[in-house]
Design an enzyme around this catalytic site. Structure first.
Site, PDB file in Angstrom:
ATOM      1  N   ASN A 192       0.596  -1.040  -0.203  1.00 60.78           N
ATOM      2  CA  ASN A 192       0.145  -0.372   0.097  1.00 60.78           C
ATOM      3  C   ASN A 192       0.956   0.951   0.621  1.00 60.78           C
ATOM      4  OD1 ASN A 192      -2.596   0.894   0.192  1.00 60.78           O
ATOM      5  ND2 ASN A 192      -1.969   1.430   2.260  1.00 60.78           N
ATOM      6  N   THR A 239      15.412 -21.006 -26.849  1.00 60.38           N
ATOM      7  CA  THR A 239      13.146 -20.326 -26.647  1.00 60.38           C
ATOM      8  C   THR A 239      13.100 -20.726 -28.017  1.00 60.38           C
ATOM      9  OG1 THR A 239      13.595 -18.673 -24.753  1.00 60.38           O
ATOM     10  CG2 THR A 239      11.737 -18.631 -26.195  1.00 60.38           C
ATOM     11  N   LYS A 253      11.086 -20.058 -31.495  1.00 66.41           N
ATOM     12  CA  LYS A 253      10.221 -18.927 -32.379  1.00 66.41           C
ATOM     13  C   LYS A 253       9.874 -19.795 -33.781  1.00 66.41           C
ATOM     14  CE  LYS A 253      12.601 -16.411 -29.462  1.00 66.41           C
ATOM     15  NZ  LYS A 253      11.529 -14.970 -28.192  1.00 66.41           N
ATOM     16  N   LYS A 288       7.162 -17.154 -31.071  1.00 68.03           N
ATOM     17  CA  LYS A 288       6.871 -17.140 -29.710  1.00 68.03           C
ATOM     18  C   LYS A 288       5.403 -17.533 -30.102  1.00 68.03           C
ATOM     19  CE  LYS A 288       8.467 -13.682 -28.228  1.00 68.03           C
ATOM     20  NZ  LYS A 288       8.114 -12.308 -27.003  1.00 68.03           N
ATOM     21  N   ASP A 329       7.606 -20.213 -24.887  1.00 62.32           N
ATOM     22  CA  ASP A 329       7.809 -18.431 -24.267  1.00 62.32           C
ATOM     23  C   ASP A 329       6.870 -18.647 -23.702  1.00 62.32           C
ATOM     24  OD1 ASP A 329       9.408 -15.852 -24.667  1.00 62.32           O
ATOM     25  OD2 ASP A 329       9.483 -16.731 -26.700  1.00 62.32           O
ATOM     26  N   HIS A 367      10.116 -18.148 -15.703  1.00 62.76           N
ATOM     27  CA  HIS A 367      10.219 -17.094 -16.642  1.00 62.76           C
ATOM     28  C   HIS A 367       9.958 -15.707 -15.993  1.00 62.76           C
ATOM     29  CE1 HIS A 367       9.827 -14.226 -19.468  1.00 62.76           C
ATOM     30  NE2 HIS A 367      10.658 -14.836 -20.012  1.00 62.76           N
ATOM     31  N   HIS A 399      14.987 -16.505 -14.761  1.00 59.21           N
ATOM     32  CA  HIS A 399      15.769 -15.806 -16.040  1.00 59.21           C
ATOM     33  C   HIS A 399      16.426 -14.268 -15.158  1.00 59.21           C
ATOM     34  CE1 HIS A 399      14.039 -16.666 -20.392  1.00 59.21           C
ATOM     35  NE2 HIS A 399      13.355 -17.777 -19.134  1.00 59.21           N
ATOM     36  N   SER A 431      19.959 -14.788 -21.072  1.00 56.65           N
ATOM     37  CA  SER A 431      18.390 -15.211 -22.620  1.00 56.65           C
ATOM     38  C   SER A 431      18.034 -13.884 -22.618  1.00 56.65           C
ATOM     39  CB  SER A 431      17.114 -16.468 -21.930  1.00 56.65           C
ATOM     40  OG  SER A 431      16.327 -16.559 -22.788  1.00 56.65           O
TER      41      SER A 431
END
EC number: 4.1.1.39
Length: 477
Positions: free
Chosen positions: A123, A173, A175, A177, A203, A294, A327, A379
């Site tokens: 808060n 990874t 691709k 993605k 991904d 991730h 990561h 990465s």
């Protein structure tokens, strides 16, 4: 005098507003081994003294509110209140201060990162007396650390499961993605793993979309990794993203992954939430699954230097909540990450005990007791020319993950994986022979190109690719 006034007078209650610093700024306080300690970067509004700003943070993140309340008399504020016990001016920054706050351990539920963050940052960041506020670091006392399971398995158990030692692990990874069918996706997984990678990865935003439902993806990826294992004789993995709209659906996906016999699943821990992440980490510990994490959405929270939460805090929170990989930036790639800061939180992820070191942004000594370590994952915008620097920066206990740097190879996915594996093996061999990777890195890669046409082709494609942008979040001078 009315009866109501008589009652208030008789209990000694005085309504109204008083300065926070009268109660919550306590420079004489000696911190306890059981306190959670926080370092906040505070930017007060004009006219607000730093002591009042620091005390306001301590109050609003513990027992205080904007006015005096009669129920204060029903508890012991001295026992439960947060205390701002030190304030430092930030050198080189106008009107910025580091306010140190101590929180009694009784304020927090055991084993709950969710509750810890709700209290400390829930808060106070919207408080009008502050122009900006950033949580730079937390000291988690061993008494609180011991209430968490932490990572499902940790670094050593992962190496034993994979039977891979003495080098960083290699990943990729897949691709693009988004948009691939499950079968084409599985084909890319197979080609990369067959070429020499240890892992491939969903991904972060691959969940269960119309073009590829999660169950189809899981089936084709499992087929791909088992085929690659048979052909290479190495244990392989694919990070199957179990992140979902509900905890129940997330666990259903993890259960299916376990039934397929794959070694690892994945979760987006910030968008998924700490409660979901801890739930999944407990399931993975109980069922022998590794858990890749991730950090999608982290830069919204951590990138600005004067407001938000530093990633070293998010990294500590992940180690408590649970994950075997996370990561962590690359230093040399396309994503934000200053070297000393990155190495500071990498050590906080991996090591059992980390000393205070302001030169690396570490405000407190941290003792993790017996909590397992987490592998940092480099990465984002990296390729074969970065391999010497990555090997030197991150060392063996890391995952080096090349997405475009594998799938962008001019000869295809498998040759891209071969190029990365050859580059890594060359760097590890050179390091073990005593060569200086930082100084001789390019020469080491060129030597390896002589006997690897796949690596030579990759080096030619990416020879001029650099990301020369200054980091936004840097250490104070």
């Amino acid at each position: 005098m009315s009866p109501q006034t008589e009652t208030k007078a008789s209990v000694g209650f005085k309504a109204g507003v008083k300065e926070y610093k009268l109660t919550y700024y306590t420079p004489e306080y000696q911190t306890k081994d059981t306190d959670i300690l926080a370092a906040f970067r505070v930017t007060p509004q004009p006219g607000v003294p730093p002591e009042e700003a620091g005390a306001a943070v301590a109050a609003e993140s513990s027992t205080g509110t904007w006015t005096t309340v009669w129920t204060d008399g029903l508890t012991s504020l001295d026992r439960y209140k947060g205390r701002c016990y030190r304030i430092e001016r930030v050198v080189g920054e106008k009107d910025q201060y580091i306010a140190y706050v101590a929180y009694p351990l009784d304020l927090f539920e055991e084993g709950s990162v969710t509750n810890m963050f709700t209290s400390i940052v829930g808060n106070v960041f919207g408080f009008k007396a502050l122009r900006a506020l950033r949580l730079e670091d937390l000291r988690i006392p061993p008494a609180y650390v011991k209430t968490f399971q932490g990572p499902p398995h940790g670094i050593q158990v992962e190496r034993d499961k994979l039977n891979k030692y003495g080098r960083p692990l290699l990943g990729c990874t897949i691709k693009p993605k988004l948009g691939l069918s499950a079968k084409n996706y599985g084909r890319a997984v197979y080609e990369c793993l067959r070429g020499g990678l240890d892992f491939t990865k969903d991904d972060e935003n691959v969940n269960s979309q119309p073009f590829m439902r999660w169950r189809d993806r899981f089936l084709f990826c499992a087929e791909a990794l088992f085929k690659a294992q048979t052909e290479t004789g190495e244990i392989k993995g694919h990070y199957l993203n179990a992140t979902a709209g509900t905890c129940e659906e997330m666990i259903k996906r993890a259960v299916f992954a376990r039934e397929l016999g794959v070694p690892i699943v994945m979760h987006d821990y910030l968008t998924g939430g700490f409660t979901a992440n801890t739930t999944l980490a407990h399931y993975c510990r109980d069922n022998g699954l590794l858990l890749h994490i991730h950090r999608a959405m982290h830069a919204v929270i951590d990138r600005q230097k004067n407001h938000g939460i530093h990633f070293r805090v998010l990294a500590k929170a992940l180690r408590m909540s649970g994950g075997d990989h996370i990561h962590s930036g690359t230093v040399v790639g396309k994503l934000e990450g200053e070297r000393d800061i990155t190495l500071g939180f990498v050590d906080l992820l991996r090591d059992d005990f980390v000393e205070q070191d302001r030169s690396r942004g570490i405000y407190f000594t941290q003792d993790w007791v017996s909590l397992p370590g987490v592998l940092p994952v480099a990465s984002g915008g990296i390729h074969v020319w970065h391999m010497p620097a990555l090997t030197e920066i991150f060392g063996d206990d890391s995952v080096l993950q090349f997405g475009g740097g594998t799938l962008g190879h001019p000869w295809g996915n498998a040759p891209g994986a071969v190029a990365n594996r050859v580059a890594l093996e060359a760097c590890v061999k050179a390091r073990n022979e005593g060569r200086d990777l930082a100084r001789e890195g390019n020469e080491i890669i060129r030597e390896a190109c002589k006997w690897s046409p796949e690596l030579a082709a990759a080096c030619e494609v990416w020879k001029e690719i650099v990301f020369n942008f200054a980091a936004v979040d840097v250490l104070d001078k």
